[in-house]
Enzyme design. Structure first.
Site, short mmCIF file in Angstrom:
data_model
loop_
_atom_site.label_atom_id
_atom_site.label_comp_id
_atom_site.label_asym_id
_atom_site.label_seq_id
_atom_site.Cartn_x
_atom_site.Cartn_y
_atom_site.Cartn_z
CG HIS A 143 -1.74 1.22 1.41
ND1 HIS A 143 -3.06 1.30 1.02
CD2 HIS A 143 -1.44 2.42 1.94
CE1 HIS A 143 -3.53 2.50 1.31
NE2 HIS A 143 -2.56 3.20 1.86
CD GLU A 144 1.81 3.40 3.66
OE1 GLU A 144 2.00 4.49 3.08
OE2 GLU A 144 0.78 3.18 4.33
CG HIS A 147 0.23 6.09 -0.60
ND1 HIS A 147 -0.87 6.73 -1.15
CD2 HIS A 147 -0.20 5.54 0.57
CE1 HIS A 147 -1.92 6.55 -0.35
NE2 HIS A 147 -1.53 5.83 0.69
CD GLU A 219 -4.87 6.31 2.40
OE1 GLU A 219 -4.69 5.09 2.65
OE2 GLU A 219 -3.94 7.14 2.40
#
Length: 294
Positions: A143-144, A147, A219
């Site tokens: 997930h990071e 980003h 997100e």
């Protein structure tokens, strides 16, 4: 379904950024009319503030966030598993290896920073490393990494700067309304005057709403990217459940940096079941529902 979701999120972000631009220009025009009865002067003033303020925020944001969070560089030997996970994900994402930081905090959470992949950094709390299993940790790291790959940090940094610019313009407009206009006998159009005044008063709130909408949208996009990288939506679903179940706040988190974390760092906000206009993140139920369809 996965790629359609990613494309839909990207389109929404473009529309939100365009709306942000309209708010900034509108606030500048309103200030120009209230202070000088000249819309162009307000736009020029907004442009000058943008040219000065945005680059300063852009260049210093990452170091400030890491310093405020109390993050320290992870030891490669002590956190060997974490390094291997991030390294494998970066190969899949085709981005350079980011710096890895650890935050000494029992609340499970993580965030990414860096205005471009070459300057990326990911930070994980000790609570997260202790709470999640390898599959779940890999999902959070993905997930990071998402980003960073999607340039979300650059977008959110600029978004934060624009919110500040709108707030500055609104403050200038309010001061001008009660100072420079005293004794001014020039005639103004009442309707335009009211519109300009309303815009000055409400533009900071509107800018904040757009910033939070961008944050929530990114997100969703990072969740989708995590599934794309790991080919496993259950890992992230289980990780989000464990993170949301924690009753602990991230101790050094601040409202200004809350949107950067994978889940709201404040437990009261994290446990809300519905997504509101003031939410930095989508609700847990909404994120899991989307993940279950990927």
């Amino acid at each position: 379904m996965l790629y359609r979701q990613i494309e839909q999120n990207k389109r929404k972000t473009v529309l939100l950024v365009l709306l942000f631009s309209v708010i900034v220009l509108g606030a500048g025009s309103a200030v120009g009319y209230l202070g000088f009865e000249d819309l162009r002067l307000g736009v020029i003033m907004a442009a000058i503030i943008l040219v000065v303020y945005v680059p300063i925020t852009y260049m210093s944001a990452s170091s400030q966030v890491l310093r405020m969070s109390g993050a320290s560089l992870a030891n490669k030997e002590t956190h060997k598993k974490l390094y291997h996970i991030v390294e494998d994900l970066c190969i899949a994402a085709r981005i350079p290896m980011p710096k890895i930081y650890v935050i000494n905090d029992p609340s499970p959470n993580a965030f990414a920073t860096g205005i471009k992949p070459e300057k990326g950094a990911v930070a994980f709390t000790t609570g997260l490393l202790e709470t999640l299993n390898r599959e779940e940790l890999e999902a959070v790291a993905a997930h990071e990494i998402g980003h960073i790959r999607n340039y979300d940090i650059r977008l959110m940094t600029i978004s934060i700067a624009l919110v500040s610019v709108v707030a500055i313009l609104a403050d200038i407009g309010s001061r001008m309304l009660f100072t420079q206009r005293r004794g001014n006998d020039k005639k103004t159009h009442p309707a335009v005057m009211i519109i300009a005044l309303v815009f000055v008063l409400l533009s900071p709130l509107a800018a904040r709403f757009v910033h939070l909408a961008v944050s929530r949208n990114r997100e969703y996009l990072a969740d989708a990217t995590a599934v794309e990288l790991t080919r496993n939506s259950l890992g992230l679903q289980n990780a989000l459940r464990k993170i949301s179940a924690s009753s602990l706040d991230v101790r050094k988190a601040q409202n200004a940096t809350a949107s950067l974390y994978i889940s709201n760092p404040f437990s009261k906000q994290r446990k809300k079941k519905n997504t509101s206009w003031f939410s930095t993140h989508p609700s847990l139920e909404s994120r899991i529902e989307r993940l279950s369809r990927m």
